[in-house]
Design a protein around this motif. Sequence first.
Motif, PDB file in Angstrom:
ATOM      1  N   THR A   1       1.432  -2.975   5.806  1.00  0.00           N
ATOM      2  CA  THR A   1       0.861  -1.849   5.070  1.00  0.00           C
ATOM      3  C   THR A   1       0.054  -2.433   3.921  1.00  0.00           C
ATOM      4  O   THR A   1       0.609  -3.132   3.074  1.00  0.00           O
ATOM      5  CB  THR A   1       1.980  -0.944   4.509  1.00  0.00           C
TER       6      THR A   1
ATOM      7  N   ALA B   1      -1.631  -3.281   0.507  1.00  0.00           N
ATOM      8  CA  ALA B   1      -1.371  -2.949  -0.895  1.00  0.00           C
ATOM      9  C   ALA B   1      -2.593  -2.252  -1.468  1.00  0.00           C
ATOM     10  O   ALA B   1      -3.729  -2.606  -1.148  1.00  0.00           O
ATOM     11  CB  ALA B   1      -1.060  -4.216  -1.683  1.00  0.00           C
ATOM     12  N   ARG B   2      -2.363  -1.280  -2.315  1.00  0.00           N
ATOM     13  CA  ARG B   2      -3.480  -0.533  -2.914  1.00  0.00           C
ATOM     14  C   ARG B   2      -4.013  -1.180  -4.188  1.00  0.00           C
ATOM     15  O   ARG B   2      -5.188  -1.044  -4.508  1.00  0.00           O
ATOM     16  CB  ARG B   2      -3.034   0.886  -3.225  1.00  0.00           C
ATOM     17  N   ALA B   3      -3.131  -1.873  -4.897  1.00  0.00           N
ATOM     18  CA  ALA B   3      -3.547  -2.476  -6.166  1.00  0.00           C
ATOM     19  C   ALA B   3      -2.571  -3.593  -6.514  1.00  0.00           C
ATOM     20  O   ALA B   3      -1.512  -3.730  -5.904  1.00  0.00           O
ATOM     21  CB  ALA B   3      -3.551  -1.421  -7.270  1.00  0.00           C
TER      22      ALA B   3
ATOM     23  N   ARG C   1      -1.627 -10.973  -0.820  1.00  0.00           N
ATOM     24  CA  ARG C   1      -1.962  -9.555  -0.636  1.00  0.00           C
ATOM     25  C   ARG C   1      -2.979  -9.304   0.468  1.00  0.00           C
ATOM     26  O   ARG C   1      -2.875  -8.342   1.214  1.00  0.00           O
ATOM     27  CB  ARG C   1      -2.477  -8.986  -1.958  1.00  0.00           C
TER      28      ARG C   1
END
Length: 100
Positions: free
Chosen positions: A4, A6-8, A19
Amino acid sequence: MGLTPARAGAIRFGGYEVRKLPSFKIAQLGIGLVPEGRQIFPNLTVRENLVAASANRLKSSDPWTIEKIHVLFPRLAERGANMGNTLSGASSRCSRSAAR
């Protein structure tokens, strides 16, 4: 594991920024995923399950061995000849995570 995105932020492991790495690269660094489910081979013995999952893929100078796993999880040693499907849920998770 990179499954999944990472958004930030940053995710570091062993000095590496992981990441944006693909899952197989993250695994090569030594991070493993232990699913919540039983994830064992029910038709193999407990010992055979440990052997099947215990390859030294990172060529560690001090790899996990069946003996080391048995020190941490003595109940697995007691049940070595039992079939995988006879383990409780907690014991089966131990057998999979210990071998990784």
